[in-house]
Write an enzyme that holds these catalytic residues in place. Structure first.
Site: not given
Ligand code: F6R
Length: 243
Positions: A67, A136, A138, A143
């Site tokens: 992303d 959440n 994702h 989302e």
């Molecule tokens: C990042 C992504 C997100 C993260 C998720 C967890 O490219 O796609 O899904 O993997 O938000 O983020 P952290 O590791 O910072 O808790």
């Protein structure tokens, strides 16, 4: 589903790096689906160490990131382009032409999303997809929603995601409100998936892996993947769906 309990974050990172190492050794031109966020940073550091010791060669490896924020230029300090360059790409011998992220600045976001899916298809899909998980549920920036979105798409970030990611920005108001994310199809079609989660994700991990499969908890779709490896420092138990 294979569960690996890590003793701590360092252990999680080393174990994740070992799997990535094996993948690249076994298939040097592997297509890696890479993630940003805090969780995979330690694994990237271990890969950099192994590269510096001469144990790893990324010259043929390809990577497609999950992303990118909309509206941040590639060289913005908070863009995922910058994150990947600083944490991995510029520290090893990845060929820049083999490193792909969605272009969150594209004027035609729809065309950009279609091209990104076409690119992944042209590679024959992803060999190993690395994922973190949001509080959440994702994965990528898929989302919670009423249905799963299959292709790469623009998504408006959940308020929870904006709050969680505000720690990387000077204020919550600076967090972009939308992003381009690969959809559920590219993720699920990956040959292997490696899901990394720290202890603070234990509750959502339980829901995702042992609760109902629902787009309200996007990571729950991973229960359907035949080759999912979960490395977590948390204690997660439940009834694993047979696969
Ligand atoms: C990042 C992504 C997100 C993260 C998720 C967890 O490219 O796609 O899904 O993997 O938000 O983020 P952290 O590791 O910072 O808790």
């Amino acid at each position: 589903m294979i569960f690996v309990k890590a003793n701590d974050y360092d252990d999680l990172s080393r174990k994740a790096a070992d799997l990535l190492y094996d993948q690249i050794l076994f298939k040097p031109d592997s297509v890696l689906g890479l993630a940003t966020g805090s969780t995979p940073v330690g694994a990237y550091q271990y890969l950099v160490q192994r590269y510096r010791r001469g144990e790893l060669d990324f010259s043929q490896t390809r990577s497609v990131n999950l992303d990118e924020y909309c509206g941040l230029p590639e060289d913005d300090p908070n863009s995922y382009h910058t994150f990947m360059r600083q944490n991995l790409f510029d520290l090893v011998n990845f060929c820049p032409k083999n490193c792909w992220l969605p272009n969150g600045m594209a004027a035609d976001k729809g065309a950009e999303c279609k091209n990104y899916d076409r690119l992944i298809r042209s590679f024959g899909g992803i060999d190993l997809q690395v994922l973190g998980i949001g509080q959440n549920g994702h994965i990528g920036f898929n989302e919670p929603a009423d249905c799963f979105t299959m292709g790469t798409h623009e998504v408006f970030l959940d308020q929870q995601t904006i709050r969680d990611n505000a720690r990387f920005f000077s204020s919550p108001q600076m967090v972009p409100i939308s992003a381009l994310t690969t959809g559920i199809r590219s993720i699920l079609q990956a040959k292997k998936i490696l899901l990394l989660a720290g202890e603070e994700k234990t509750e959502i991990l339980k829901k995702a892996l042992f609760g109902p499969v629902t787009p309200r908890v996007p990571a729950s779709i991973l229960q359907l993947h035949p080759h999912l490896v979960v490395i977590t420092t948390g204690t997660v138990t439940g009834n694993v769906r047979g696969n």
